[in-house]
Enzyme design. Structure first.
Site, PDB file in Angstrom:
ATOM      1  N   HIS A 156     -25.912  77.579 -89.417  1.00  0.00           N
ATOM      2  CA  HIS A 156     -26.859  78.392 -90.183  1.00  0.00           C
ATOM      3  C   HIS A 156     -27.340  77.652 -91.427  1.00  0.00           C
ATOM      4  CE1 HIS A 156     -23.770  79.223 -93.185  1.00  0.00           C
ATOM      5  NE2 HIS A 156     -22.964  79.750 -92.257  1.00  0.00           N
ATOM      6  N   CYS A 210     -18.200  78.207 -90.600  1.00  0.00           N
ATOM      7  CA  CYS A 210     -19.370  77.801 -89.820  1.00  0.00           C
ATOM      8  C   CYS A 210     -19.783  76.377 -90.189  1.00  0.00           C
ATOM      9  CB  CYS A 210     -20.526  78.768 -90.086  1.00  0.00           C
ATOM     10  SG  CYS A 210     -20.150  80.490 -89.665  1.00  0.00           S
TER      11      CYS A 210
END
Length: 229
Positions: free
Chosen positions: A140, A148
């Protein structure tokens, strides 16, 4: 003998989730990407393959050429990944995953709080066979991470557009292979007493397959090990 049929030639047009933001991004960056790809005799809508290396912190984008092989198109520096070298094993361990993942159209999130994102699909079949837990592991934007792989907004704009274009072109899913580092014999040797050495040797089989064929392997799980075809 090894055969490869371009996915976009046999798969129907995919439904891609969209938002105003993702449409604006696609319209804004796709002309430049298309021009850059055409200069390499590549196309925006052809199949895509992604590799991520925790060290040196790079996301690679590969595109399929007219011969059915994948060529490196771009490298993007990651802002951040969570934890240390090694796989994610449980919810809350703040580790970013390693392994072999698949991103279908439904895994794109154009409404993400982190600008744009796509879900890696952790835990996959291998992770589940080892009792690993966790969810919503993404690539992202916004340059922050709690498990992430975070990119700058400018980089995720391009990566997301490339991914969406390949899926729209008929690729049913995009393979994302995640490694601790380039798994050459030389780089792996110093880790032979590391707790994740056997795991990384299994990952190396898939790494070596792509290095040899320049086509990502089909990946299955048998007896809690990755198997490559």
């Amino acid at each position: 003998m090894f055969f490869w049929v371009p996915l976009y030639s046999v798969v129907a047009f995919a439904e891609i989730p969209e938002s105003d933001r993702s449409r604006q991004v696609f319209e804004g960056v796709s002309p430049s990407l298309r021009e850059q790809l055409q200069s390499k005799n590549l196309a925006l809508e052809t199949p895509l393959f992604i590799r991520i290396f925790k060290q040196p912190g790079v996301l690679e984008v590969w595109k399929e050429n007219a011969l059915g092989k994948f060529e490196l198109f771009k490298r993007y520096n990651t802002c951040y990944f969570s934890g240390a070298l090694g796989p994610k094993t449980r919810q809350g361990d703040l580790q970013s995953p390693e392994g072999f993942y698949f991103v279908p159209p439904a895994s794109l999130n154009p409404w993400s709080r982190y600008h744009l994102s796509f879900n890696l699909g952790y835990p996959n079949a291998y992770d589940r066979s080892h009792g690993r837990t966790g969810s919503a592991l993404m690539v992202h934007g916004r340059c922050v991470s709690i498990g992430c792989y975070a990119m700058t907004n400018a980089y995720i704009n391009e990566i997301y557009t490339l991914l969406a274009a390949a899926l729209r072109g008929g690729q049913p899913f995009v393979r994302v292979h995640i490694f601790p580092f380039h798994l050459t014999d030389e780089k792996l040797k110093p880790y032979q007493h590391h707790q994740w050495y056997e795991f990384w040797k299994n990952l190396k089989e898939g790494y070596d397959f792509f290095e040899s064929h320049k086509v990502p392997p089909n990946v299955t799980v048998e007896a809690s090990r990755y198997v490559f075809d």
